[in-house]
Design a protein around this motif. Structure first.
Motif, PDB file in Angstrom:
ATOM      1  N   GLN A  16       0.824  -1.205   0.000  1.00 47.57           N
ATOM      2  CA  GLN A  16       0.000   0.000   0.000  1.00 47.57           C
ATOM      3  C   GLN A  16       0.865   1.264   0.000  1.00 47.57           C
ATOM      4  O   GLN A  16       1.837   1.365   0.762  1.00 47.57           O
ATOM      5  CB  GLN A  16      -0.934   0.006   1.205  1.00 47.57           C
ATOM      6  CG  GLN A  16      -1.876  -1.199   1.223  1.00 47.57           C
ATOM      7  CD  GLN A  16      -3.173  -0.902   1.923  1.00 47.57           C
ATOM      8  OE1 GLN A  16      -3.785   0.135   1.702  1.00 47.57           O
ATOM      9  NE2 GLN A  16      -3.613  -1.823   2.759  1.00 47.57           N
ATOM     10  N   ALA A  20       0.073   5.040   7.207  1.00 46.15           N
ATOM     11  CA  ALA A  20      -0.104   3.811   7.978  1.00 46.15           C
ATOM     12  C   ALA A  20      -1.301   3.906   8.919  1.00 46.15           C
ATOM     13  O   ALA A  20      -1.651   4.995   9.388  1.00 46.15           O
ATOM     14  CB  ALA A  20       1.155   3.514   8.787  1.00 46.15           C
ATOM     15  N   TYR A  31       2.853  -0.438   4.758  1.00 48.09           N
ATOM     16  CA  TYR A  31       2.370   0.832   4.217  1.00 48.09           C
ATOM     17  C   TYR A  31       3.565   1.765   3.996  1.00 48.09           C
ATOM     18  O   TYR A  31       4.343   2.004   4.918  1.00 48.09           O
ATOM     19  CB  TYR A  31       1.410   1.507   5.186  1.00 48.09           C
ATOM     20  CG  TYR A  31       0.109   0.770   5.415  1.00 48.09           C
ATOM     21  CD1 TYR A  31      -1.088   1.235   4.873  1.00 48.09           C
ATOM     22  CD2 TYR A  31       0.069  -0.393   6.188  1.00 48.09           C
ATOM     23  CE1 TYR A  31      -2.287   0.568   5.088  1.00 48.09           C
ATOM     24  CE2 TYR A  31      -1.119  -1.075   6.406  1.00 48.09           C
ATOM     25  CZ  TYR A  31      -2.290  -0.585   5.857  1.00 48.09           C
ATOM     26  OH  TYR A  31      -3.462  -1.254   6.077  1.00 48.09           O
ATOM     27  N   ARG A 225       7.570   0.550   5.453  1.00 49.71           N
ATOM     28  CA  ARG A 225       7.354   1.858   6.075  1.00 49.71           C
ATOM     29  C   ARG A 225       8.634   2.369   6.744  1.00 49.71           C
ATOM     30  O   ARG A 225       8.911   3.566   6.746  1.00 49.71           O
ATOM     31  CB  ARG A 225       6.235   1.720   7.112  1.00 49.71           C
ATOM     32  CG  ARG A 225       5.899   2.995   7.865  1.00 49.71           C
ATOM     33  CD  ARG A 225       4.688   2.794   8.772  1.00 49.71           C
ATOM     34  NE  ARG A 225       4.496   3.957   9.612  1.00 49.71           N
ATOM     35  CZ  ARG A 225       5.082   4.126  10.800  1.00 49.71           C
ATOM     36  NH1 ARG A 225       5.866   3.178  11.289  1.00 49.71           N
ATOM     37  NH2 ARG A 225       4.871   5.215  11.501  1.00 49.71           N
TER      38      ARG A 225
END
Length: 246
Positions: A16, A20, A31, A225
């Protein structure tokens, strides 16, 4: 067929491209913030790398071309890939492959619901076509994002076939690249991918691609992330990820 590339090639994997969810949410590391993704793409360009889809990467993996290239892939087909990643890719002239789940277009990541991952919209058919119109590529991630190890032989064939043909019907062109859901597969699934005409298949095994690897069992480099720009550089330009190969 085995790879014949003259130098290691990293294939990046994202999920994604979005802010987050709250702390404590499962798989929060998957994320990548839109601003972080944009910086990563800008840095690749600055360092002289070309970001490529799996289709465009094939001549390099086969040793027919050489150069500073990086494969860019996205798993699952989230709408936020279209809204947040596509502009950065287009800005730098990069292509990428998004592995979509043909039976869940326009729905959400329901395969994650039972482990508490927030439900997020997946691209619908029109958005898939918009992605392709933006110079990007669609690959298959099966029909319903099943665990192939928990699916019988006929079910695996059906999932892999419908994943391919369903997306081909949406975009009007061949879908030649596959990604094993959850990274779970065995030798028979590799053979199925070959029988169904996939040119490449990617896994969750960590490493850059080196000569002598199976084009239907390609490792990738996860971008998370927590991946800072210095670590991002280590992942693509050094043996940092190669040492994590199991």
């Amino acid at each position: 067929m085995l790879t014949l590339n003259r130098q290691p090639i990293p294939i990046l994997v994202y999920h994604q491209i979005a802010g987050a969810p709250p702390k404590g949410s499962p798989f929060r590391g998957l994320y990548v913030a839109p601003a972080a993704f944009a910086r990563q793409m800008a840095w690749l360009k600055l360092l002289g790398y070309k970001g490529l889809s799996m289709g465009a990467l094939q001549p390099y993996l086969r040793g027919e071309l050489s150069g500073k290239v990086v494969g860019i892939t996205f798993d699952d087909g989230y709408r936020n890939n279209l809204t947040h990643a596509l502009p950065a890719l287009v800005k730098h002239g990069f292509s990428s492959t998004c592995y979509a789940v043909s039976g869940l277009l326009g729905k959400t990541n329901i395969w994650d619901e039972n482990i508490g991952i927030p439900q997020t919209p997946l691209m619908d058919e029109a958005e898939i076509r918009q992605w392709v119109a933006g110079g990007q590529e669609i690959g298959s991630h099966t029909h319903r994002h099943v665990n192939l190890l928990e699916t019988d032989e006929s079910g695996c064939r059906e999932e892999m076939l419908l994943g391919k043909t369903g997306l081909e019907a949406v975009i009007g062109r061949p879908v030649e690249h596959f990604c094993y859901p959850y990274g779970h597969y065995k030798a028979r699934h590799v053979e199925l991918a070959r029988e169904l005409g996939f040119a490449t298949a990617t896994t969750t095994q960590r490493s850059r691609c080196h000569a002598g690897m199976d084009l239907l069992q390609l490792p990738r480099v996860p971008v998370l992330r927590s991946t800072t720009l210095p670590v991002f550089w280590l992942k693509i330009a050094t043996a940092y990820e190669d040492r994590r190969r199991k």
